[in-house]
Scaffold this motif. Structure first.
Motif, PDB file in Angstrom:
ATOM      1  N   VAL A   1      48.385 -50.987  49.545  1.00 58.95           N
ATOM      2  CA  VAL A   1      49.373 -49.946  49.253  1.00 58.95           C
ATOM      3  C   VAL A   1      48.709 -48.577  49.238  1.00 58.95           C
ATOM      4  CG1 VAL A   1      50.942 -49.050  47.498  1.00 58.95           C
ATOM      5  CG2 VAL A   1      50.931 -51.494  48.020  1.00 58.95           C
ATOM      6  N   ALA A   2      47.568 -48.475  48.567  1.00 58.73           N
ATOM      7  CA  ALA A   2      46.865 -47.196  48.505  1.00 58.73           C
ATOM      8  C   ALA A   2      46.416 -46.744  49.893  1.00 58.73           C
ATOM      9  CB  ALA A   2      45.664 -47.308  47.565  1.00 58.73           C
TER      10      ALA A   2
ATOM     11  N   ILE B   1      55.181 -37.144  47.486  1.00 58.68           N
ATOM     12  CA  ILE B   1      54.333 -37.629  48.578  1.00 58.68           C
ATOM     13  C   ILE B   1      52.932 -37.035  48.466  1.00 58.68           C
ATOM     14  CG2 ILE B   1      53.988 -37.589  51.076  1.00 58.68           C
ATOM     15  CD1 ILE B   1      57.032 -37.683  51.366  1.00 58.68           C
TER      16      ILE B   1
ATOM     17  N   LEU C   1      49.353 -41.361  55.130  1.00 64.05           N
ATOM     18  CA  LEU C   1      50.346 -40.292  55.237  1.00 64.05           C
ATOM     19  C   LEU C   1      49.717 -38.910  55.142  1.00 64.05           C
ATOM     20  CD1 LEU C   1      53.209 -41.743  52.992  1.00 64.05           C
ATOM     21  CD2 LEU C   1      53.066 -41.759  55.488  1.00 64.05           C
TER      22      LEU C   1
ATOM     23  N   SER D   1      47.909 -32.521  53.141  1.00 65.59           N
ATOM     24  CA  SER D   1      49.257 -32.941  52.738  1.00 65.59           C
ATOM     25  C   SER D   1      49.975 -31.837  51.983  1.00 65.59           C
ATOM     26  CB  SER D   1      49.172 -34.209  51.887  1.00 65.59           C
ATOM     27  OG  SER D   1      48.431 -33.975  50.697  1.00 65.59           O
TER      28      SER D   1
ATOM     29  N   SER E   1      45.968 -41.727  45.790  1.00 66.29           N
ATOM     30  CA  SER E   1      45.457 -42.846  46.586  1.00 66.29           C
ATOM     31  C   SER E   1      44.017 -42.606  47.016  1.00 66.29           C
ATOM     32  CB  SER E   1      46.341 -43.049  47.816  1.00 66.29           C
ATOM     33  OG  SER E   1      46.186 -41.998  48.761  1.00 66.29           O
TER      34      SER E   1
ATOM     35  N   ILE F   1      49.502 -45.407  51.788  1.00 71.78           N
ATOM     36  CA  ILE F   1      49.869 -44.068  51.300  1.00 71.78           C
ATOM     37  C   ILE F   1      48.866 -43.034  51.774  1.00 71.78           C
ATOM     38  CG2 ILE F   1      50.167 -42.663  49.230  1.00 71.78           C
ATOM     39  CD1 ILE F   1      51.184 -45.171  47.811  1.00 71.78           C
ATOM     40  N   SER F   2      47.588 -43.400  51.753  1.00 69.53           N
ATOM     41  CA  SER F   2      46.547 -42.473  52.185  1.00 69.53           C
ATOM     42  C   SER F   2      46.725 -42.049  53.632  1.00 69.53           C
ATOM     43  CB  SER F   2      45.173 -43.126  51.990  1.00 69.53           C
ATOM     44  OG  SER F   2      44.140 -42.279  52.436  1.00 69.53           O
TER      45      SER F   2
ATOM     46  N   LEU G   1      51.081 -38.653  45.481  1.00 66.75           N
ATOM     47  CA  LEU G   1      50.659 -40.033  45.742  1.00 66.75           C
ATOM     48  C   LEU G   1      49.482 -40.084  46.714  1.00 66.75           C
ATOM     49  CD1 LEU G   1      54.104 -41.859  46.019  1.00 66.75           C
ATOM     50  CD2 LEU G   1      52.459 -41.961  44.141  1.00 66.75           C
ATOM     51  N   ILE G   2      49.486 -39.198  47.704  1.00 67.40           N
ATOM     52  CA  ILE G   2      48.361 -39.167  48.646  1.00 67.40           C
ATOM     53  C   ILE G   2      47.072 -38.829  47.923  1.00 67.40           C
ATOM     54  CG2 ILE G   2      47.386 -37.910  50.606  1.00 67.40           C
ATOM     55  CD1 ILE G   2      50.254 -37.678  51.697  1.00 67.40           C
TER      56      ILE G   2
END
Length: 482
Positions: free
Chosen positions: A67-68, A178, A74, A148, A185, A71-72, A181-182
């Motif tokens: 999951v990490a 977003i 992105l 990001s 991560s 997300i990374s 979370l990036i």
């Protein structure tokens, strides 16, 4: 008099608050830069403690690592650069040159800041007990956090004007989520310290603030009003996805029922054909083609077939769809072509998975270059997806474009599936009848969607279509020439 001063006071308050926010972000980044550069012990201790703690928590759970990692991605350049390029091209199509220049300049600035500062500081990546990911280059600041913040922040500023007022808070909140979370991560994967991510966020916020202010000055010098930040950078810009389109589908429940019936009939036909190939028709002639192609294997052809096979995998098909749909929306200002492409791909993947599980046909009895595959042989998912995406694009383009280059997409709809089919059979993954099954799936499903979805959009006036569907000039309520 007091009423006349009220707008000025609000403008002044917003300006001062914005200036203070930019100064705070700049000072925060500068402070972290100095503390990291001169190895301030308390900060280094906190960074290493957090890195070790998160590494112990994440490395024990493979699902958390996946999951990490997702997300990374992105926040990686492989996602951010195509996203900015796509937005710039869409703005150029809409003739919004000022916004396109803003995105280009702001994005290039972020590309320059990241490696320059990493080289200046020269901080090494975290060293943890159980590494689950690896980063290239130096650590400070985090390029993912910086990139990001800049990309999703500037896209939010540009496209905020097309979001309804009641949803703008959610739109900005989604962009902020977003970005957050990036950054988290990157810490969880053990490739950045906390201070790296904080510095990336602060520098990114300061940079987009500076470029947004420069954009406002540019507007003021051009004699345009200065909008509130809550209205976006250029509220009057003609970037609404489909400003003059009515209902995308009339009678949606009836259309949904028709599409569902078409899906069931297509699945039934695939199952019958697959059952016959698996239990009734001899497989000897079908196995002969992969065996014959196997005799031509060389390292060079193996590599070429790998490239051809990759052209039909999930990542490539998804990328093609994600590029075409926004550009189609920018060109024709209609959601119907986008809906047609999206439903084509959703139906293809569901039909492929269901029919492959129901038929359960074994792979050809030859050495497979791709190893064990999780699905059965009939129908070929790679070939079906390639036919569907390129055929759907060709149908949309040829129905709306009168230039000669529309035939390029027709050629791609023929050439690309042929390349993918030969590659998959060469690599020992499919029989010829698996390719025919993929063609059957694509032909039936696209026909269903053409008559239920796309055909409804062919009643537009010829004057509104032109060589390519001419953009609508909302200032005079007429179409402009292409």
């Amino acid at each position: 008099m007091a009423a006349e001063r009220l707008p000025f006071r609000h403008f002044a308050e917003r300006s001062v608050l914005g200036f203070l926010a930019v100064v705070a972000a700049g000072l925060g980044f500068g402070t972290l830069l100095l503390l990291v550069r001169y190895h301030w012990s308390p900060l280094l201790h906190v960074d290493q403690s957090v890195a070790n703690g998160l590494n112990r928590a994440v490395s024990a759970h493979p699902a958390a690592v996946q999951v990490a990692t997702a997300i990374s991605h992105l926040g990686g350049r492989g996602t951010l650069i195509p996203l900015v390029v796509l937005a710039v091209v869409a703005l150029l199509i809409r003739r919004q040159f000022r916004l396109a220049i803003y995105l280009t300049v702001t994005g290039i600035g972020a590309l320059i800041l990241d490696p320059s500062l990493k080289t200046l500081v020269g901080r090494v990546r975290p060293v943890v007990a159980d590494p689950v990911a690896h980063g290239q280059g130096n650590s400070f600041p985090s390029g993912h956090a910086l990139g990001s913040m800049v990309v999703y922040g500037m896209l939010a500023l540009v496209f905020l004007a097309v979001v309804r007022h009641r949803w703008r808070g959610w739109f900005v909140g989604l962009a902020a989520l977003i970005v957050a979370l990036i950054g988290l991560s990157r810490i969880a994967l053990g490739v950045h310290f906390v201070s790296d991510v904080l510095a990336g966020w602060m520098l990114g916020a300061a940079w987009i603030s500076v470029t947004a202010y420069a954009f406002r000055v540019w507007r003021r010098e051009a004699g345009l009003p200065t909008p509130s930040p809550a209205e976006g950078l250029e509220p009057e810009a003609d970037i609404a996805p489909a400003p003059s389109e009515g209902r995308v589908l009339p009678h949606p429940w009836a259309k949904g029922t028709e599409i569902l019936v078409g899906w069931v009939l297509t699945f039934g036909l695939l199952y019958v054909v697959g059952y016959l190939l698996t239990h009734v028709i001899p497989s000897g002639p079908d196995n002969a083609v992969p065996r014959w192609l196997q005799t031509f294997r060389t390292p060079s052809l193996d590599h070429l077939s790998w490239l051809g096979s990759k052209a039909g995998d999930t990542h490539a098909i998804l990328a093609i769809s994600l590029v075409f749909c926004p550009l189609a929306l920018a060109f024709w200002r209609q959601w119907r072509p986008v809906l047609f492409v999206v439903l084509t791909m959703v139906g293809e993947i569901t039909l492929f998975l269901c029919s492959a599980a129901a038929v359960d046909r074994p792979r050809p009895p030859v050495a497979q270059l791709d190893g064990h595959m999780p699905t059965s042989s009939f129908p070929s998912g790679h070939i079906a997806a390639t036919i569907c995406v390129w055929a759907a694009i060709a149908i949309v383009v040829t129905g709306r474009v009168r230039h000669w280059w529309r035939w390029v997409f027709v050629g791609l709809a023929v050439v690309m599936p042929t390349v993918v089919a030969l590659s998959r059979m060469y690599r020992g993954e499919h029989h010829p009848t698996d390719a025919l099954g993929a063609a059957l799936l694509a032909a039936c499903w696209i026909s269903v969607l053409y008559w239920t979805v796309l055909r409804e959009g062919h009643d537009v006036e010829p004057a509104a279509r032109g060589r390519i569907a001419a953009p609508v000039d909302r200032r005079v309520g007429q179409t402009t020439g292409s």
